[in-house]
Design an enzyme around this catalytic site. Structure first.
Site, PDB file in Angstrom:
ATOM      1  N   SER A  25       6.418  11.629 -12.259  1.00  0.00           N
ATOM      2  CA  SER A  25       5.475  12.617 -12.767  1.00  0.00           C
ATOM      3  C   SER A  25       4.921  12.201 -14.133  1.00  0.00           C
ATOM      4  O   SER A  25       3.873  12.675 -14.552  1.00  0.00           O
ATOM      5  CB  SER A  25       6.180  13.966 -12.903  1.00  0.00           C
ATOM      6  OG  SER A  25       7.345  13.802 -13.696  1.00  0.00           O
ATOM      7  N   TYR A  56       7.294  18.365 -12.986  1.00  0.00           N
ATOM      8  CA  TYR A  56       7.669  18.762 -11.632  1.00  0.00           C
ATOM      9  C   TYR A  56       8.805  19.795 -11.661  1.00  0.00           C
ATOM     10  O   TYR A  56       8.949  20.601 -10.754  1.00  0.00           O
ATOM     11  CB  TYR A  56       8.155  17.552 -10.825  1.00  0.00           C
ATOM     12  CG  TYR A  56       7.054  16.657 -10.279  1.00  0.00           C
ATOM     13  CD1 TYR A  56       5.704  16.971 -10.444  1.00  0.00           C
ATOM     14  CD2 TYR A  56       7.373  15.496  -9.575  1.00  0.00           C
ATOM     15  CE1 TYR A  56       4.717  16.143  -9.930  1.00  0.00           C
ATOM     16  CE2 TYR A  56       6.394  14.678  -9.053  1.00  0.00           C
ATOM     17  CZ  TYR A  56       5.062  14.996  -9.232  1.00  0.00           C
ATOM     18  OH  TYR A  56       4.095  14.177  -8.710  1.00  0.00           O
ATOM     19  N   GLY A  57       9.623  19.688 -12.702  1.00  0.00           N
ATOM     20  CA  GLY A  57      10.872  20.450 -12.747  1.00  0.00           C
ATOM     21  C   GLY A  57      10.726  21.953 -12.640  1.00  0.00           C
ATOM     22  O   GLY A  57      11.651  22.639 -12.208  1.00  0.00           O
ATOM     23  N   CYS A  88      11.873   9.215  -9.658  1.00  0.00           N
ATOM     24  CA  CYS A  88      11.923  10.594 -10.152  1.00  0.00           C
ATOM     25  C   CYS A  88      12.971  11.342  -9.332  1.00  0.00           C
ATOM     26  O   CYS A  88      12.877  11.393  -8.107  1.00  0.00           O
ATOM     27  CB  CYS A  88      10.547  11.235  -9.956  1.00  0.00           C
ATOM     28  SG  CYS A  88      10.495  13.001 -10.295  1.00  0.00           S
ATOM     29  N   CYS A 202      17.606  12.679 -14.413  1.00  0.00           N
ATOM     30  CA  CYS A 202      16.155  12.738 -14.554  1.00  0.00           C
ATOM     31  C   CYS A 202      15.775  11.416 -15.195  1.00  0.00           C
ATOM     32  O   CYS A 202      16.391  11.016 -16.192  1.00  0.00           O
ATOM     33  CB  CYS A 202      15.742  13.913 -15.441  1.00  0.00           C
ATOM     34  SG  CYS A 202      14.001  13.862 -15.919  1.00  0.00           S
ATOM     35  N   HIS A 204      13.466  10.555 -16.982  1.00  0.00           N
ATOM     36  CA  HIS A 204      13.000  10.640 -18.373  1.00  0.00           C
ATOM     37  C   HIS A 204      14.157  10.516 -19.384  1.00  0.00           C
ATOM     38  O   HIS A 204      13.935  10.089 -20.517  1.00  0.00           O
ATOM     39  CB  HIS A 204      12.313  11.982 -18.635  1.00  0.00           C
ATOM     40  CG  HIS A 204      10.879  12.047 -18.221  1.00  0.00           C
ATOM     41  ND1 HIS A 204      10.487  12.154 -16.907  1.00  0.00           N
ATOM     42  CD2 HIS A 204       9.728  12.043 -18.957  1.00  0.00           C
ATOM     43  CE1 HIS A 204       9.160  12.208 -16.848  1.00  0.00           C
ATOM     44  NE2 HIS A 204       8.680  12.139 -18.079  1.00  0.00           N
TER      45      HIS A 204
HETATM   46  N1  DGL Z   1      11.228  12.251 -14.245  1.00  0.00           N
HETATM   47  C1  DGL Z   1      11.442  13.370 -13.386  1.00  0.00           C
HETATM   48  C2  DGL Z   1      12.843  13.322 -12.784  1.00  0.00           C
HETATM   49  O1  DGL Z   1      13.447  12.275 -12.695  1.00  0.00           O
HETATM   50  C3  DGL Z   1      11.237  14.775 -13.889  1.00  0.00           C
HETATM   51  C4  DGL Z   1      10.207  15.153 -14.861  1.00  0.00           C
HETATM   52  C5  DGL Z   1       9.435  16.411 -14.479  1.00  0.00           C
HETATM   53  O2  DGL Z   1       9.946  17.549 -14.618  1.00  0.00           O
HETATM   54  O3  DGL Z   1       8.325  16.210 -14.025  1.00  0.00           O
HETATM   55  O4  DGL Z   1      13.354  14.319 -12.356  1.00  0.00           O
END
Ligand code: DGL
Length: 277
Positions: A25, A56-57, A88, A202, A204
């Protein structure tokens, strides 16, 4: 005498220039890209970020599944990747099966690293930080049952850390508040004081692992799935030829004013150009 006809299908190898498509995302999938670079530096990569859908969360399962399957279908048609990696956790734990049904290329997903965390933990108390959508997934329940049934797995949603990682890569300063709140959110749960291993569920979050380490203290170890995902991609592309016909680039689903601020960080991951899908 004519040679017997062979009915075996020949192995169809991808075009050497066909990229690996890494999808997230936002900038989280760069943590997977770093591991992939270390393992397969010659692999051409397109990094795709659905920044128009970030985060996305906080979305529903139906929203995420429809969005990810639709986008990856269109991207695969246009970009002809040899393999798609959903870098992700949120998208993978919800939509991996659906995406695999839609795409004809191999799809590698991101699984919360509960198995290695369970093997590492001495205290038996494991924390898991993810998005709101990820921590409620049955996929995570299954991993817990399979690999950590004799452990205590405590989950906490830390959407603030997604925003923090996005800011960090744009060179913006970060205060300690979001990291303290993430640590407190796990520590405050029954058994939380004994946590010695935290799953960064996650993609991130490894981008802010130094800040998290300060908040949790030196006795806590962090585990994420990036290296394992890179190994899986290397396995699935074994024997294939790689040729970079143009510099690797990043593709975003919406133009942003702060692309200039993000470019230096993308360049560190070997992404020389930024385009809009
Ligand atoms: N990088 C995404 C993950 O691994 C999440 C980030 C989002 O909330 O979009 O879950």
């Amino acid at each position: 005498m004519p040679a017997a006809a062979s009915h075996a299908l020949p192995d169809i190898l991808p075009d050497p220039g066909a990229p690996v498509l890494l999808f997230d995302s936002g900038v989280g999938g760069l943590t997977v890209l770093a591991e992939l670079r270390a393992l397969l530096p010659q692999a051409p990569v397109i990094y795709a970020a659905d920044n128009a859908g970030l985060p996305y969360g906080d979305k529903t399962e139906a929203q995420i599944a429809a969005r990810v399957a639709g986008l990856l279908g269109r991207m695969t048609e246009r970009l002809q990747p040899r393999l798609v990696c959903i870098a992700c956790n949120t998208a993978s734990t919800i939509a991996l099966g659906m995406v695999r049904e839609v795409l004809e290329v191999p799809v590698v997903g991101t699984v919360p690293a509960i198995k290695p965390a369970a093997a590492l933990s001495r205290s038996g108390s494991i924390g898991l930080l993810g998005t709101e959508a990820t921590i409620r997934q049955a996929y995570v329940d299954r991993l817990e049952r399979e690999f950590a049934s004799d452990k205590r797995l405590l989950r906490h949603a830390a959407p603030e850390l997604v925003a923090a990682a996005e800011r960090k890569l744009r060179g913006e300063p970060l205060g300690p508040g979001a990291f303290r709140r993430a640590a407190d959110g796990l520590r405050a749960q029954p058994g939380g004081e004994a946590i010695d291993t935290v799953v960064l569920a996650c993609t991130h979050f490894p981008l802010v692992s130094q800040e998290l380490a300060l908040a949790f203290g030196p006795e806590v170890r962090f585990v994420d799935g990036a290296a394992g995902i890179a190994r899986r991609i290397a396995q699935l592309t074994q024997g294939q030829a790689f040729q970079r016909n143009h510099p690797d680039y990043a593709l975003f689903t919406r133009a942003e004013n702060d692309f200039a601020a993000l470019s230096p960080a993308l360049a560190e991951y070997g992404l020389d150009r930024l385009a809009v899908f």
